[in-house]
Design a protein around this motif. Structure first.
Motif, short mmCIF file in Angstrom:
data_model
loop_
_atom_site.label_atom_id
_atom_site.label_comp_id
_atom_site.label_asym_id
_atom_site.label_seq_id
_atom_site.Cartn_x
_atom_site.Cartn_y
_atom_site.Cartn_z
N GLY A 214 0.77 -1.18 0.09
CA GLY A 214 -0.08 -0.21 -0.04
C GLY A 214 0.93 1.29 0.07
N ASP A 215 0.25 2.23 0.26
CA ASP A 215 0.97 3.57 0.32
C ASP A 215 1.89 3.81 1.50
OD1 ASP A 215 -0.36 4.40 -2.06
OD2 ASP A 215 -1.72 5.48 -1.06
N SER A 216 2.95 4.30 1.42
CA SER A 216 3.82 4.64 2.63
C SER A 216 3.16 5.32 3.69
CB SER A 216 4.93 5.13 2.26
OG SER A 216 6.00 4.28 1.48
N ALA A 217 2.57 6.39 3.18
CA ALA A 217 1.93 7.38 4.05
C ALA A 217 0.66 6.74 4.91
CB ALA A 217 1.39 8.61 3.60
N ALA A 218 0.22 5.91 4.34
CA ALA A 218 -1.04 5.21 5.07
C ALA A 218 -0.57 4.23 6.14
CB ALA A 218 -1.96 4.49 3.91
N LEU A 219 0.60 3.47 5.81
CA LEU A 219 1.07 2.64 6.74
C LEU A 219 1.66 3.58 7.93
CD1 LEU A 219 1.91 -0.42 7.51
CD2 LEU A 219 4.05 -0.09 6.08
N LEU A 220 2.38 4.54 7.57
CA LEU A 220 3.11 5.26 8.46
C LEU A 220 2.07 5.88 9.43
CD1 LEU A 220 5.51 6.49 9.56
CD2 LEU A 220 5.30 8.69 8.02
N ALA A 221 0.67 6.23 9.04
CA ALA A 221 -0.31 6.84 9.84
C ALA A 221 -1.21 5.67 10.58
CB ALA A 221 -1.24 7.36 9.01
N ASP A 222 -0.81 4.37 10.60
CA ASP A 222 -1.16 3.24 11.24
C ASP A 222 -0.78 2.60 12.12
OD1 ASP A 222 -3.14 1.13 11.67
OD2 ASP A 222 -3.82 0.76 9.90
N PRO A 223 -0.65 3.00 13.33
CA PRO A 223 0.30 2.26 14.21
C PRO A 223 0.22 0.98 14.60
CG PRO A 223 -0.98 3.96 15.28
CD PRO A 223 -1.34 4.32 13.89
N GLN A 224 -1.17 0.52 14.66
CA GLN A 224 -1.53 -0.91 14.75
C GLN A 224 -0.98 -1.68 13.77
OE1 GLN A 224 -5.84 -1.18 15.20
NE2 GLN A 224 -5.60 -1.77 16.91
N GLN A 225 -0.99 -1.32 12.72
CA GLN A 225 -0.09 -2.15 11.41
C GLN A 225 1.24 -2.11 11.83
OE1 GLN A 225 -1.63 -2.50 7.50
NE2 GLN A 225 -2.81 -0.65 7.74
N LEU A 226 1.91 -1.17 11.96
CA LEU A 226 3.38 -1.05 12.25
C LEU A 226 3.52 -1.98 13.32
CD1 LEU A 226 4.31 2.69 11.79
CD2 LEU A 226 4.77 0.69 10.25
N GLU A 227 2.80 -1.96 14.70
CA GLU A 227 3.17 -2.72 15.58
C GLU A 227 3.08 -4.26 15.31
OE1 GLU A 227 3.69 -4.33 19.67
OE2 GLU A 227 4.07 -2.19 18.65
N GLY A 228 1.69 -4.50 14.61
CA GLY A 228 1.58 -5.81 14.46
C GLY A 228 2.54 -6.81 13.50
N TRP A 229 2.95 -5.81 12.33
CA TRP A 229 3.90 -6.61 11.43
C TRP A 229 5.38 -6.46 11.71
CZ3 TRP A 229 0.10 -4.23 7.53
CH2 TRP A 229 -0.97 -5.22 7.23
N LEU A 230 5.47 -5.18 12.45
CA LEU A 230 7.08 -4.90 12.47
C LEU A 230 7.45 -4.77 13.72
CD1 LEU A 230 6.96 -2.13 9.58
CD2 LEU A 230 7.80 -4.49 9.42
N ALA A 231 6.37 -5.03 14.75
CA ALA A 231 6.84 -4.70 16.34
C ALA A 231 7.55 -3.40 16.35
CB ALA A 231 8.19 -5.86 16.53
N VAL A 232 6.97 -2.30 15.75
CA VAL A 232 7.39 -0.93 16.19
C VAL A 232 6.47 -0.52 17.04
CG1 VAL A 232 7.26 1.35 14.91
CG2 VAL A 232 8.07 -0.93 13.74
N SER A 233 7.02 0.26 18.05
CA SER A 233 6.22 0.77 19.25
C SER A 233 5.30 1.98 18.59
CB SER A 233 7.25 1.51 20.07
OG SER A 233 6.58 2.33 21.25
N GLN A 234 4.10 2.12 19.27
CA GLN A 234 3.14 3.25 18.92
C GLN A 234 3.47 4.67 19.47
OE1 GLN A 234 -0.95 2.06 19.10
NE2 GLN A 234 -0.56 -0.11 18.95
N ARG A 235 4.52 4.33 20.38
CA ARG A 235 4.99 5.79 21.02
C ARG A 235 5.93 6.60 20.06
NH1 ARG A 235 5.82 4.26 27.48
NH2 ARG A 235 3.52 3.63 27.77
#
Length: 235
Positions: A214-235
């Motif tokens: 998908g779009d990079s901007a949309a993924l960056l704006a979705d902390p749940q997806q970042l956390e789920g797939w990439l183990a990126v903290s929502q903080r």
């Protein structure tokens, strides 16, 4: 926009071991793609397969209308693929100048323009590769890929292990190349928050397959997806 790269049904790995499978995606000319995923999900293998240094079991790789699937790496480079591997692979026994002039091909990216982008390299143009710091070696690896004047630039974790000041400098240069000047690129990076702002598209790999695109901007704006797939903290 014209399509630059198309990957269809790609299945590849090392020897009989299959690492990436069923990979399909396309990239238009002038667009950049963030290739994301946790460690061991096949990101580097996918880049290596585009370059031609793995074993392809199935699928096609089409670059600017040319099927390069069966070409050796040097012919893929001639077709327009520039590669900056994790290992950098600069010529450590040659000077900075020699590293660039040895591979430069006609086009807008000249050694002089590379020096303008990386003033640190201009200051060290007479230094041998092994005399450079890790950050300077990475800058040289990027500059060397640029003076090939590629159609597609592949960057495999270009910011890994570098000091913060060097990361900032290199990230600004990469942003200029892929965002401001429109060179097509696929960038692997462990920190998605660094690379998503300068790319237009994003793909997430898991166990060698694409689980999100998908779009990079949309993924960056979705902390749940970042956390789920990439183990990126929502903080």
């Amino acid at each position: 926009m014209a399509e630059l790269l198309r990957v269809e049904g790609l299945r590849a790995g090392y020897g009989e071991a299959v690492v990436v499978q069923g990979v399909d995606f396309a990239l238009d000319a002038g667009r950049s793609l963030a290739l994301l995923g946790r460690n061991g999900t096949g990101k580097t293998t996918l880049l290596n397969t585009l370059v031609g240094v793995t074993r392809r079991h199935a699928g096609r790789i089409v670059l600017a209308g040319q099927d390069v699937s069966a070409l050796p790496p040097y012919r893929r480079a001639a077709a327009g693929i520039g590669w900056v591997p994790q290992e950098r692979n600069i010529f450590k026994s040659l000077t900075v100048d020699e590293n660039l002039s040895a591979v430069a091909r006609p086009g807008p990216w000249t050694p002089a323009r590379a020096y303008e982008m990386f003033p640190r390299l201009a200051e060290r143009r007479a230094n041998l590769g092994h005399q450079l710091s890790g950050g300077e070696q990475q800058m040289l690896a990027v500059a060397r890929a640029l003076v090939l004047n590629p159609k597609l630039l592949l960057l495999d974790e270009p910011l890994e292990g570098l000091a913060p000041i060097i990361v900032d400098e290199l990230l600004r240069s990469i942003a200029r190349v892929v965002r401001d000047e429109g060179l097509s690129a696929i960038i692997v990076e462990q920190n998605p928050r660094m690379i998503l702002p300068i790319t237009q598209q994003a793909i997430v790999l898991d166990r060698g397959s694409i689980v999100h695109r998908g779009d990079s901007a949309a993924l960056l704006a979705d902390p749940q997806q970042l956390e789920g797939w990439l183990a990126v903290s929502q903080r």
